[in-house]
Design a protein around this motif. Structure first.
Motif, PDB file in Angstrom:
ATOM      1  N   LEU A 289      61.846  20.003   2.049  1.00 39.67           N
ATOM      2  CA  LEU A 289      62.188  21.342   2.537  1.00 39.67           C
ATOM      3  C   LEU A 289      62.365  22.332   1.390  1.00 39.67           C
ATOM      4  O   LEU A 289      62.841  21.958   0.309  1.00 39.67           O
ATOM      5  CB  LEU A 289      63.503  21.290   3.330  1.00 39.67           C
ATOM      6  N   PRO A 290      62.028  23.604   1.606  1.00 39.97           N
ATOM      7  CA  PRO A 290      62.479  24.633   0.668  1.00 39.97           C
ATOM      8  C   PRO A 290      63.995  24.773   0.792  1.00 39.97           C
ATOM      9  O   PRO A 290      64.562  24.575   1.870  1.00 39.97           O
ATOM     10  CB  PRO A 290      61.758  25.901   1.147  1.00 39.97           C
ATOM     11  N   ILE A 291      64.654  25.110  -0.313  1.00 39.75           N
ATOM     12  CA  ILE A 291      66.111  25.154  -0.350  1.00 39.75           C
ATOM     13  C   ILE A 291      66.584  26.524  -0.784  1.00 39.75           C
ATOM     14  O   ILE A 291      66.071  27.092  -1.755  1.00 39.75           O
ATOM     15  CB  ILE A 291      66.665  24.108  -1.343  1.00 39.75           C
ATOM     16  N   LEU A 292      67.584  27.059  -0.079  1.00 38.44           N
ATOM     17  CA  LEU A 292      68.317  28.248  -0.510  1.00 38.44           C
ATOM     18  C   LEU A 292      69.759  27.806  -0.701  1.00 38.44           C
ATOM     19  O   LEU A 292      70.384  27.291   0.226  1.00 38.44           O
ATOM     20  CB  LEU A 292      68.244  29.353   0.543  1.00 38.44           C
ATOM     21  N   HIS A 293      70.289  27.986  -1.905  1.00 37.50           N
ATOM     22  CA  HIS A 293      71.654  27.527  -2.162  1.00 37.50           C
ATOM     23  C   HIS A 293      72.370  28.504  -3.079  1.00 37.50           C
ATOM     24  O   HIS A 293      71.746  29.331  -3.752  1.00 37.50           O
ATOM     25  CB  HIS A 293      71.638  26.124  -2.784  1.00 37.50           C
ATOM     26  N   SER A 294      73.703  28.380  -3.098  1.00 35.85           N
ATOM     27  CA  SER A 294      74.514  29.267  -3.945  1.00 35.85           C
ATOM     28  C   SER A 294      75.307  28.514  -4.999  1.00 35.85           C
ATOM     29  O   SER A 294      76.060  29.129  -5.758  1.00 35.85           O
ATOM     30  CB  SER A 294      75.477  30.090  -3.072  1.00 35.85           C
ATOM     31  N   GLY A 295      75.150  27.212  -5.050  1.00 35.14           N
ATOM     32  CA  GLY A 295      75.853  26.428  -6.064  1.00 35.14           C
ATOM     33  C   GLY A 295      75.596  24.955  -5.877  1.00 35.14           C
ATOM     34  O   GLY A 295      76.047  24.378  -4.889  1.00 35.14           O
ATOM     35  N   GLU A 301      72.491  20.932 -13.663  1.00 37.03           N
ATOM     36  CA  GLU A 301      72.609  20.077 -14.838  1.00 37.03           C
ATOM     37  C   GLU A 301      71.284  19.412 -15.211  1.00 37.03           C
ATOM     38  O   GLU A 301      71.236  18.559 -16.096  1.00 37.03           O
ATOM     39  CB  GLU A 301      73.698  19.030 -14.582  1.00 37.03           C
ATOM     40  N   LEU A 302      70.199  19.800 -14.536  1.00 38.90           N
ATOM     41  CA  LEU A 302      68.863  19.287 -14.841  1.00 38.90           C
ATOM     42  C   LEU A 302      67.980  20.420 -15.355  1.00 38.90           C
ATOM     43  O   LEU A 302      68.299  21.596 -15.174  1.00 38.90           O
ATOM     44  CB  LEU A 302      68.233  18.668 -13.583  1.00 38.90           C
ATOM     45  N   PRO A 303      66.850  20.091 -15.967  1.00 37.24           N
ATOM     46  CA  PRO A 303      65.915  21.149 -16.375  1.00 37.24           C
ATOM     47  C   PRO A 303      65.474  21.995 -15.191  1.00 37.24           C
ATOM     48  O   PRO A 303      65.444  21.530 -14.049  1.00 37.24           O
ATOM     49  CB  PRO A 303      64.740  20.357 -16.975  1.00 37.24           C
ATOM     50  N   ALA A 304      65.110  23.246 -15.456  1.00 36.97           N
ATOM     51  CA  ALA A 304      64.778  24.198 -14.395  1.00 36.97           C
ATOM     52  C   ALA A 304      63.617  23.729 -13.528  1.00 36.97           C
ATOM     53  O   ALA A 304      63.552  24.051 -12.337  1.00 36.97           O
ATOM     54  CB  ALA A 304      64.466  25.560 -15.004  1.00 36.97           C
ATOM     55  N   ASP A 305      62.662  22.970 -14.111  1.00 36.76           N
ATOM     56  CA  ASP A 305      61.495  22.545 -13.339  1.00 36.76           C
ATOM     57  C   ASP A 305      61.732  21.250 -12.575  1.00 36.76           C
ATOM     58  O   ASP A 305      60.805  20.704 -11.983  1.00 36.76           O
ATOM     59  CB  ASP A 305      60.280  22.389 -14.258  1.00 36.76           C
ATOM     60  N   ALA A 306      62.971  20.745 -12.539  1.00 37.90           N
ATOM     61  CA  ALA A 306      63.254  19.490 -11.834  1.00 37.90           C
ATOM     62  C   ALA A 306      63.270  19.668 -10.319  1.00 37.90           C
ATOM     63  O   ALA A 306      63.154  18.690  -9.576  1.00 37.90           O
ATOM     64  CB  ALA A 306      64.584  18.904 -12.295  1.00 37.90           C
ATOM     65  N   ALA A 307      63.427  20.903  -9.846  1.00 36.27           N
ATOM     66  CA  ALA A 307      63.478  21.156  -8.399  1.00 36.27           C
ATOM     67  C   ALA A 307      62.879  22.526  -8.103  1.00 36.27           C
ATOM     68  O   ALA A 307      63.587  23.478  -7.769  1.00 36.27           O
ATOM     69  CB  ALA A 307      64.916  21.084  -7.899  1.00 36.27           C
ATOM     70  N   PRO A 308      61.553  22.664  -8.207  1.00 37.65           N
ATOM     71  CA  PRO A 308      60.935  23.978  -8.018  1.00 37.65           C
ATOM     72  C   PRO A 308      61.083  24.535  -6.607  1.00 37.65           C
ATOM     73  O   PRO A 308      60.924  25.743  -6.410  1.00 37.65           O
ATOM     74  CB  PRO A 308      59.462  23.721  -8.372  1.00 37.65           C
ATOM     75  N   GLY A 309      61.379  23.689  -5.629  1.00 37.56           N
ATOM     76  CA  GLY A 309      61.521  24.178  -4.257  1.00 37.56           C
ATOM     77  C   GLY A 309      62.881  24.750  -3.940  1.00 37.56           C
ATOM     78  O   GLY A 309      63.117  25.204  -2.813  1.00 37.56           O
ATOM     79  N   ALA A 310      63.800  24.751  -4.911  1.00 39.36           N
ATOM     80  CA  ALA A 310      65.160  25.247  -4.684  1.00 39.36           C
ATOM     81  C   ALA A 310      65.334  26.616  -5.314  1.00 39.36           C
ATOM     82  O   ALA A 310      64.926  26.848  -6.449  1.00 39.36           O
ATOM     83  CB  ALA A 310      66.180  24.267  -5.244  1.00 39.36           C
TER      84      ALA A 310
END
Length: 374
Positions: A289-295, A301-310
């Motif tokens: 799923l695509p993810i929208l989150h606020s925290g 704590e992971l590299p920025a490209d570890a979860a491109p769908g968030a």
């Protein structure tokens, strides 16, 4: 090796589910039992169904000191090599009982700690002092994220007593073939009364103020008519959220089939700013799923490209209304590829490292500093 887990209660919740998954995936040769101070709910039933002994200590309230001798006797009779506590109340009573029973390998997992709150409750000087006194009775405190480890350090817990060991998800449970996914999605939408053509915003977690699901409920009426809201979880905010969202929301309650329910969603939204880890976000990523989150400390704590769908948003109605409108009116997306973050937080990997920690503490070896983490 025999390990006794002590937890405040066993109703459905993040820490309780983590305990279930961890025990399920620990390496061979580790025998676990669980003691619940109070409220042995649905997670207790699941543990017993898998053959894990569960002890109900029948604690009547925070000041029921009678639980201490009962717990001490249980630890002595069981001849446990390690005692592992979870959540604040269990950490207080469990570490003291373990010491009274003569167990030296005592650790506690800190699941939900922020600078001024613990498990969603404000922390005063008395609570913090009691926490630190109990912490010194143990061998190691396990932090589920670097954010939690940092807060422990700010509170005065020495770094050499902290080990960062993140939560995990059963990554394999979220894998479905295209045909399976279509079938599950169709069947669950029919069960829940969600139109097949609807765009479904999903949210998973306890219905409590800290989750900020009211942000989603309040923007729902301003979104296109085909948009629906599916809330999975239970809690004291249920009636208020139902009133705010109106008839286009489905409140599914507490469910054990979250991996399947995620297939009925088109986006997972997590507006909370108080997360100490962010399990629901990881589960949404595992489901494509695509993810929208606020925290979500787990992702931060992971590299920025570890979860491109968030995508991280301010926890405001305006931000979520705009992002959800764009998704709901855009081209329907196929399930996203599984990102690297999911493999990093697979419970099999986390449980293996916890098994190593048990062995080390059981042999009397010193804990390692917080810098060593998986």
């Amino acid at each position: 090796m025999k390990v006794l887990h002590i937890i405040t209660g066993l109703a459905a919740g993040g820490a309780e589910q983590q305990l279930l998954l961890t025990i399920r995936h620990l390496p061979p040769g580790i025998h676990c039992e669980v003691a619940a101070l109070t409220n042995p709910g649905s997670v207790a039933e699941a543990l017993r169904a898998e053959g894990v002994p569960v002890h109900d200590l029948g604690m009547r309230g925070n000041r029921d000191l009678g639980v201490l001798p009962r717990l001490t006797r249980l630890i002595r009779r069981g001849r446990f090599d390690v005692v592992h506590t979870h959540l604040y109340r269990a950490g207080l009573y469990g570490r003291l009982a373990a010491r009274l029973a003569g167990v030296r390998a005592v650790l506690a997992t800190e699941h939900s700690l922020h600078a001024g709150t613990i498990e969603g409750r404000p922390v005063g000087l008395g609570v913090k002092s009691l926490y630190l006194a109990a912490e010194r009775l143990g061998s190691t405190t396990v932090a589920v994220s670097r954010q939690v480890a940092g807060t422990l350090g700010d509170w005065g817990v020495p770094g050499q007593r902290v080990e960062v060991l993140p939560n995990g998800i059963e990554a394999g449970r979220f894998l479905h073939t295209e045909r399976e996914r279509a079938r599950i999605r169709r069947e669950l939408r029919a069960e829940l009364g969600l139109p097949e053509e609807a765009f479904v915003i999903g949210a998973v977690g306890r219905l409590v103020p800290g989750k900020r699901f009211d942000v989603l409920a309040q923007v729902l009426p301003a979104l296109p008519g085909q948009v629906r809201l599916l809330l999975v979880g239970e809690g004291p905010e249920r009636a208020r959220l139902a009133r705010l969202a109106g008839p286009r929301a489905v409140l599914a309650g507490e469910r054990a089939d979250v991996p399947e329910l995620l297939t009925a969603m088109d986006v997972l939204a997590a507006p909370s700013v108080e997360e100490t880890f962010g399990l629901a976000v990881l589960e949404g990523l595992a489901a494509g799923l695509p993810i929208l989150h606020s925290g979500c400390p787990a992702l931060e704590e992971l590299p920025a490209d570890a979860a491109p769908g968030a995508r991280k948003l301010p926890s405001t109605q305006a931000a979520y209304r705009a992002a959800l409108f764009d998704l709901a009116t855009g081209r329907p997306a196929a399930p996203l590829p599984r990102p690297a973050a999911v493999a990093h937080y697979d419970i099999v990997r986390t449980a293996a490292h916890l098994g190593e920690l048990y062995q080390r503490l059981g042999r009397g070896l010193p804990p390692v500093p917080a810098e060593r983490e998986i």
